[in-house]
Write an enzyme that holds these catalytic residues in place. Structure first.
Site, PDB file in Angstrom:
ATOM      1  CG  LEU A  20      -2.013  -1.009   1.301  1.00 27.07           C
ATOM      2  CD1 LEU A  20      -2.641  -0.997   2.688  1.00 27.07           C
ATOM      3  CD2 LEU A  20      -3.060  -0.698   0.250  1.00 27.07           C
ATOM      4  NE  ARG A  66       8.299   0.525  -1.875  1.00 25.72           N
ATOM      5  CZ  ARG A  66       8.685  -0.755  -1.896  1.00 25.72           C
ATOM      6  NH1 ARG A  66       9.378  -1.225  -0.897  1.00 25.72           N
ATOM      7  NH2 ARG A  66       8.336  -1.538  -2.900  1.00 25.72           N
ATOM      8  N   GLY A  67       6.887   3.777   4.191  1.00 25.80           N
ATOM      9  CA  GLY A  67       7.145   4.909   5.070  1.00 25.80           C
ATOM     10  C   GLY A  67       8.590   4.900   5.492  1.00 25.80           C
ATOM     11  N   GLY A  68       8.939   5.837   6.371  1.00 25.58           N
ATOM     12  CA  GLY A  68      10.298   5.919   6.845  1.00 25.58           C
ATOM     13  C   GLY A  68      10.739   4.654   7.565  1.00 25.58           C
ATOM     14  CG  PHE A  69      10.176   4.280  11.015  1.00 24.33           C
ATOM     15  CD1 PHE A  69      11.507   4.389  11.357  1.00 24.33           C
ATOM     16  CD2 PHE A  69       9.330   5.359  11.228  1.00 24.33           C
ATOM     17  CE1 PHE A  69      11.992   5.550  11.905  1.00 24.33           C
ATOM     18  CE2 PHE A  69       9.818   6.523  11.783  1.00 24.33           C
ATOM     19  CZ  PHE A  69      11.154   6.621  12.117  1.00 24.33           C
ATOM     20  CB  VAL A 105       6.947  -2.192   3.210  1.00 25.77           C
ATOM     21  CG1 VAL A 105       6.059  -2.294   1.989  1.00 25.77           C
ATOM     22  CG2 VAL A 105       8.375  -1.887   2.829  1.00 25.77           C
ATOM     23  CB  VAL A 106       1.826  -0.013   4.749  1.00 25.37           C
ATOM     24  CG1 VAL A 106       0.454  -0.378   5.287  1.00 25.37           C
ATOM     25  CG2 VAL A 106       2.532   0.914   5.703  1.00 25.37           C
ATOM     26  CG  ASP A 157       6.695  12.347  10.781  1.00 21.92           C
ATOM     27  OD1 ASP A 157       6.914  13.407  10.165  1.00 21.92           O
ATOM     28  OD2 ASP A 157       7.007  11.232  10.342  1.00 21.92           O
TER      29      ASP A 157
END
Ligand SMILES: *[C@@H]1O[C@H](CO)[C@@H](O)[C@H](O)[C@H]1NC(C)=O
Ligand SMILES: *[C@@H]1O[C@H](CO)[C@@H](O)[C@H](O)[C@H]1NC(C)=O
Ligand SMILES: *[C@@H]1O[C@H](CO)[C@@H](O)[C@H](O)[C@H]1NC(C)=O
Ligand SMILES: *[C@@H]1O[C@H](CO)[C@@H](O)[C@H](O)[C@H]1NC(C)=O
Ligand SMILES: *[C@@H]1O[C@H](CO)[C@@H](O)[C@H](O)[C@H]1NC(C)=O
Ligand SMILES: *[C@@H]1O[C@H](CO)[C@@H](O)[C@H](O)[C@H]1NC(C)=O
Length: 921
Positions: free
Chosen positions: A580, A582-585, A587-588, A703
Site C-alpha cells: 500500500l 512505504r514509510g520511513g520505517f 512497508v505497509v 510527524d
C-alpha cells in the site's frame, strides 16, 4: 516467565471449558438464587424460563427482570462462555457482583434496581462486545470507581450507574468511544469536571445531576461541542462559569442546570434551540436579561429570587448594566461580581462601583487584588464618565485596549502587576497611568490563544500576525533555511550518537519471550510499556499467546498478538502486489482475513532500523493501546518474531491525503473538492486535539503530514503513524533526546533546539493546511529556490485575497462563499505557522475555526453512522440475533435501540421510568 509455563495449561483449560455444556453452572446459579423461577428444575436448563441457548446448548441469554428474585450470583457465571445478555434488573439480588472478565461474547448487562453490595475491580475487563451496562439504584454498593480499562470496550453505547456509590472523576474515554451515547451517573459521589474530550462525542444523554459529595465543578463550555446532545442533567452540582452557546445542539430537548454556581449572561441562542421542551436555571448566579423562551417550553421559574438577572421578567437591561456585564465577561464572569451585581441599577450598591453624585454614571471602578483573570474589555470605553480605573494586582492577560485613550474624564488608570502584553497605548498627560509589573507589556504577543473575548486585537490579515517576522523571512528565507538545516544535521548527529549509547543500555531491559515451540511467540506487554514510561493499566499488562489458530480474535479487545504465519498468509507472503505504501520505517501491505475483513500490515524494516526500530515499534504499541478516537487510525494487533516486527491496522481504502493532493492525476483520483478538504482538515484537527488533551497524559505526534493522514471511503480522515509520538510531560515542554519528523513540517524551534511542545504539531498542521489550499508540497525541490519552501512562500505571498486566489489550487474554482472560507483557512494556516510557539493557537482553536466552515455544508440528511439507531458495528447476523433475543423482554427495547428511546422522549417506558421518578422531583 510464569506465563511461559502456564500457556499450555491455559489452553487446556479453555478447551475443556468450552467442550463441556453449561449444566453445572446453571445448577449452581439455580441454587444460589433463593427464589428461582418455579420451572428451574431438572437438567434441561435450555428450557428454563428466561434462558436461551445456542445449538450446542450453550447459554446465550439469561433474562429475569422484575421477578422478585433474591439471593446472589455465583462466580461461575464467568464460565458461561457464550453469554450475550444478562438481564436481572429490578430484583432483590445482593452480595458481590461476579466478574464478567473475558466473556468476550457478552453484549448486555442489566443489574439496575437490585441490592448488590460490592463490585470487583476487574469485573468488566476484556469485554470487547459490551454494548450496554446498567447498575443504577444499587444503593448499598461499597464505593467504587469507573474502571479505566473500559476504553477497551469499543462497542459500548450505554453506561448507566446512577445512585450506585461511584466516587472519583468522570473518565474521559467515554467521549472517544465511537458509538457511546448514554451516560447516566446521577446521584453518586463524583467530583472533578466535565472531560474536555466530550467535545465532538456522540453522547446524547448526559445525566450527572445530584452528586452528593460537593458536586462536579468547573465550566460547562464543552457542551457547545457536543452536537448530539438531547438530554442534559447537570443540576445540583457546583458547576461554574457561563452557559455556553448551544446552537450546535439541535436535538437538545431537556436542559437541567438548576442549583449550580453558573454565572454570566445567557447566550441569546439559548431561547432559540429548536427542540427545547424543558429547561431549569434557578439557583444559579446568572446575569443579564431574564430569558424569554418560546411558548411550549417548560421553564422552571424562580420561586425565590435566586439568580442575578437584571429584571424579574424578560426585557432589556439598562445600557450601563450591559456595559458592566460586558466588562465582567472579559474577566470570565467571576462569582464575586455575579453575586453582588444584581438588579438593573449599577449605582445601587454594586461592589467595586462608585457613581457620580446624581447616582447615574459610573465614575470609579476599583478592582485591585481580586484574582481576576481574563482580559480588559474594550467596553470600559463606554463608561464615558469613568475617572478612576484600578485593575492592579490581578492575573489579567491580553492587551490594554487602545480605545481606553478615548475616556475623556480618566484621571487614574492602574494596571500594574498583571500579565498584560502588547503595545502600550498613549494616554493624555493628565492621566496617571501605572503599568509596572507586566513583563510582556510593550512586546507584541498578538491575540494570545484567541479565546479571550473582546480583545479585538487579532483580526489581522492572513499572514499579518507578526509583521516584523514576515519581513525577516522575505529578505533571507533561503539563507535561514540553510542555517536551520545545518544546525539540524549537527544536532541530529550528536543526538543520534548519544541516543545509540542510551538505547544500548536500555535495550537489555526489554524482554521478549519465545515460547518453547518455534513460531509461537509471546509479547510481554508490561516490559514494553515500562520502557516507555506509561502508567500502564491492567489491560496493557496482559500477555497473550498466539499460534496458528485461524480463529484468532483479531478484532476483539485491545491489542492482540497475531502470529507471523497468519500475517504472511493474509498478505500473500508479503507480496509486492499488496504493497500500500512505504514509510520511513517500513512497508505497509494490504491483507484480507478469512472473514473478508481488510487490514493494513506495517512491516518494520528491522535491518535498517536496528534497535531504533524496536524502540519505535514499542512506542507505537504502547501509545495506540491508549488512544481511541474516530479520527485516529486504530491498531488491531501486532507481532514480534525474531527480527520481524509487524503492526496490524484498520484498512483505510482511500489511501493517504498526500496521494489525493499531489498524485491524483497519476492515480486517477478526482481532485478533492473544497468541502472534502476542509472536512479532512477538521478531522485531523480533532484527532490531534484529542492526542494533545488526553486526560491522563498528553501526546505529541511530531510527524504530522499528508502521508500520515489516511482516508476512508467516505473521505473522512484519520491520523496515522504514532511511531514518533512521545508522551508529553506535564510541563510545557521537554528537551528531546532525539530529533524526529520530516523536513518541511518542522517547527523552527524544534529544528533548532529539539524542544518539543504540542505547538510543534500545530505548526505541522498549519503546513498541511497550506498544502490543502495550494495543492503544493511543503518542500518542492522542483520549484525555484524562493518558492520551494511552502511556509516561507505562503506567508510572504498570501497577504491579501487576490494573492490567495492566485496561490490556491487551481482545481478549486470556488464561488464567493467558498472563497471566503478558503481565506479563513489561509488565515488559520498563517497563525498555526507563527514563528514563536506561543503565538500559535492550540488545536482546540483550529477545531473551533474549522468546525463552522464544515457545518455550512452539512447535508440535510443525517450523515453520521449512529443516526439510524442501528449499530453499524454489528454484522447483520449479529443484529438479527440481538433482535430475536430481545423479543419478549419489552423492557429492553428502549435500551437496545437507544435512539428510539431518545427520539420519543414523551413516552419513556421501562428502564426510563426508574430515572423519571428519581430525578425529576
Ligand atoms: C482474562 O484473560 C487474561 C488474558 O487472557 C488473563 O490474564 C486474565 O487472568 C483473565 N481474567 C479472568 C478473570 O479470567
Ligand atoms: C437510590 O436507590 C435506592 C434503592 O436502591 C432507592 O431506594 C433510592 O430512592 C434511590 N435514591 C434516589 C435518589 O433515587
Ligand atoms: C457519598 O457522600 C456522602 C456525603 O458526603 C456520604 O454520606 C456517603 O457515605 C458517600 N457514599 C459513598 C458510597 O461514598
Ligand atoms: C418536562 O418536565 C416535566 C416535569 O418536570 C415532565 O413531566 C415532562 O415529561 C418533561 N418533558 C420532557 C420532554 O422531558
Ligand atoms: C459600547 O459602545 C460601542 C460604540 O458606541 C457600541 O457599539 C457597543 O455596543 C457598546 N457596548 C456596550 C456593551 O454597550
Ligand atoms: C504571562 O504571559 C506569558 C505570555 O503572554 C506567559 O508565557 C506567561 O506564562 C504568563 N505568566 C504568568 C505568571 O501567568
Amino acid at each position: 516467565m510464569a506465563s511461559q509455563i502456564s500457556l499450555p495449561l491455559l489452553l487446556f483449560l479453555l478447551l475443556s471449558i468450552s467442550s463441556a455444556d453449561d449444566s453445572a453452572i446453571m445448577t449452581k446459579l439455580s441454587t444460589s438464587l433463593s427464589s428461582p423461577p418455579p420451572d428451574w428444575t431438572g437438567t434441561s436448563y435450555c428450557q428454563w424460563s428466561g434462558i436461551n441457548c445456542d445449538n450446542s446448548n450453550k447459554v446465550t441469554s439469561i433474562s429475569l427482570s422484575t421477578k422478585s428474585i433474591s439471593g446472589s450470583l455465583p462466580s461461575e457465571i464467568s464460565q458461561l462462555s457464550q453469554l450475550k445478555t444478562l438481564a436481572l434488573q429490578r430484583n432483590k439480588l445482593s452480595g458481590t457482583i461476579p466478574s464478567f472478565a473475558n466473556l468476550t461474547s457478552l453484549q448486555e448487562i442489566f443489574l439496575d434496581s437490585n441490592d448488590f453490595t460490592s463490585v470487583p475491580q476487574d469485573f468488566l475487563l476484556g469485554l470487547p462486545n459490551l454494548h450496554t451496562f446498567t447498575l443504577s439504584d444499587n444503593f448499598h454498593l461499597a464505593p467504587w470507581q469507573i474502571p479505566g480499562y473500559l476504553i477497551e470496550s469499543t462497542n459500548l453505547g450505554t453506561f448507566a450507574a446512577s445512585n450506585s456509590s461511584i466516587f472519583g472523576t468522570i473518565p474521559d474515554f467515554f467521549g472517544s468511544l465511537p458509538t457511546f451515547q448514554h451516560l447516566r451517573l446521577s446521584y453518586n459521589n463524583m467530583t472533578g469536571g466535565l472531560p474536555k474530550s466530550f467535545g465532538g462525542s456522540q453522547i446524547q444523554d448526559l445525566w450527572l445531576n445530584n452528586q452528593q459529595s460537593g458536586g462536579l465543578s468547573g465550566g460547562i463550555d464543552v457542551l457547545s461541542d457536543m452536537s448530539q446532545l438531547s438530554q442534559v442533567w447537570l443540576h445540583a452540582n457546583a458547576f461554574t462559569g457561563p452557559v455556553p452557546d448551544l446552537s450546535k445542539c439541535e436535538n437538545l430537548f431537556d436542559l437541567q442546570l438548576r442549583d449550580n454556581l453558573l454565572t454570566g449572561v445567557l447566550p441569546p441562542s439559548l431561547t432559540e434551540l429548536p427542540k427545547l421542551v424543558n429547561i431549569s436555571l434557578q439557583n444559579n448566579k446568572l446575569q443579564g436579561p431574564f430569558p424569554e423562551f418560546k411558548s411550549g417550553v417548560k421553564f422552571e421559574v424562580e420561586k425565590t429570587k435566586s439568580n442575578s438577572f437584571c429584571l424579574d421578567s424578560p426585557g432589556p437591561c439598562d445600557p450601563q448594566v450591559n456595559v458592566l456585564l460586558e466588562i465582567a465577561r472579559g474577566f470570565g464572569y467571576p462569582r464575586s461580581l455575579a453575586e453582588s451585581w444584581t438588579g438593573n441599577n449599577a449605582c445601587d450598591k454594586w461592589t467595586f462601583v462608585t457613581c457620580d453624585s446624581a447616582g447615574k454614571s459610573v465614575t470609579v471602578l476599583n478592582f485591585p487584588k481580586q484574582h481576576f483573570s481574563g482580559t480588559i474589555s474594550p467596553a470600559f470605553a463606554n463608561l464615558t464618565s469613568l475617572r478612576n480605573l484600578l485593575l492592579n494586582e490581578n492575573d489579567l492577560t491580553g492587551v490594554i485596549p487602545e480605545i481606553l485613550t478615548t475616556l475623556n474624564q480618566l484621571v487614574v488608570l492602574d494596571v500594574s502587576n498583571n500579565n498584560l502584553s502588547g503595545p502600550v497605548p498613549v494616554f493624555k498627560p493628565t492621566v496617571r497611568f501605572t503599568s509596572t509589573g507586566n513583563p510582556f507589556l510593550g512586546k507584541n504577543i498578538g491575540g494570545g490563544d484567541g479565546k479571550s473575548p473582546g480583545t479585538g486585537s487579532d483580526s489581522g490579515t492572513p499572514a499579518g500576525g507578526a509583521p516584523g517576522e514576515s519581513k525577516g523571512n522575505s529578505t533571507s528565507g533561503g539563507m535561514i533555511a540553510g542555517v536551520v538545516i545545518a544546525v539540524l544535521v549537527f544536532v541530529g548527529v550528536v543526538l543520534f550518537v548519544s541516543y545509540k549509547c542510551y538505547v544500548k543500555k536500555r535495550h537489555r531491559r526489554f524482554g521478549r519471550v519465545q515460547s518453547p515451540e518455534e513460531g509461537k511467540e509471546m509479547a510481554i506487554g508490561n516490559v514494553m510499556t515500562s520502557n516507555n514510561g506509561y502508567g500502564g493499566t491492567k489491560s496493557e499488562l496482559q500477555s497473550q499467546s498466539s499460534g496458528d489458530h485461524t480463529e484468532m480474535p483479531v478484532f476483539e479487545g485491545g491489542n492482540v498478538v497475531i502470529s507471523v504465519q497468519v500475517l504472511r498468509q493474509v498478505t500473500d507472503n508479503f507480496n509486492e502486489k499488496n504493497i500500500l505504501g512505504r514509510g520511513g520505517f517500513g512497508v505497509v501491505y494490504k491483507g484480507e482475513l478469512h472473514d473478508g475483513t481488510q487490514i493494513a500490515v506495517k512491516r518494520m524494516e528491522s535491518g535498517v532500523m536496528g534497535t531504533k526500530g524496536l524502540n519505535e515499534f514499542q512506542a507505537e504499541i504502547a501509545v495506540l493501546t491508549k488512544v481511541r478516537h474516530r479520527h485516529l487510525v486504530a491498531l488491531l494487533g501486532y507481532c514480534i518474531n525474531g527480527n520481524e516486527r509487524l503492526l496490524v491496522y484498520e484498512y483505510m481504502p482511500q489511501g493517504t491525503l498526500s496521494q489525493h493532493l499531489f498524485e491524483c492525476q497519476e492515480l486517477g483520483y478526482p481532485p478533492l473538492s473544497w468541502k472534502q478538504r476542509v472536512t479532512i482538515a477538521l478531522d485531523v484537527a480533532r484527532g490531534v486535539e484529542y492526542l494533545h488533551s488526553l486526560a491522563q497524559s498528553s501526546f505529541i505526534h511530531r510527524d504530522l503530514k499528508p502521508s500520515n493522514i489516511l482516508l476512508g471511503d467516505d473521505m473522512r480522515a484519520k491520523v496515522a503513524d504514532f511511531g514518533l509520538v512521545k508522551n508529553a510531560p506535564d510541563g510545557k515542554y521537554s528537551v528531546e533526546t532525539r530529533l524526529a519528523g520530516t523536513f518541511g513540517y518542522l517547527a523552527p524551534e524544534y529544528a533548532a533546539t529539539g524542544r518539543v511542545t504540542t505547538k510543534v504539531d500545530v505548526y505541522a498542521f498549519g503546513v498541511v493546511l497550506m498544502e490543502i489550499i495550494t495543492g503544493r508540497k511543503a518542500l518542492d525541490e522542483t520549484m525555484p529556490d524562493e518558492r520551494s519552501h511552502l511556509v516561507t512562500w505562503f506567508r510572504r505571498v498570501v497577504i491579501n485575497k487576490d494573492s490567495i486566489r492566485k496561490a490556491m489550487d487551481q482545481t478549486l474554482d470556488p464561488d464567493e462563499e467558498t472563497f471566503d472560507n478558503i481565506c479563513r483557512v489561509a488565515e488559520l494556516a498563517g497563525h498555526c505557522t507563527a514563528r514563536e510557539p506561543y503565538q500559535r493557537p492550540d488545536m482546540g482553536h483550529a477545531v473551533n475555526v474549522l468546525g463552522p466552515l464544515v457545518e455550512q455544508w452539512k447535508p440535510s440528511r443525517p450523515e453520521e453512522e449512529d443516526s439510524y439507531g442501528i449499530d453499524l458495528h454489528m454484522s447483520l447476523p449479529q443484529a438479527l440475533e440481538r433482535w430475536q433475543s430481545d423479543e419478549g423482554t419489552s423492557s429492553m427495547n428502549d435500551i437496545s435501540f437507544g435512539q428510539t428511546y431518545s427520539s420519543i422522549p414523551s413516552k419513556p417506558s421501562g428502564f426510563a421510568d426508574t430515572f423519571d421518578s428519581m430525578d425529576c422531583r
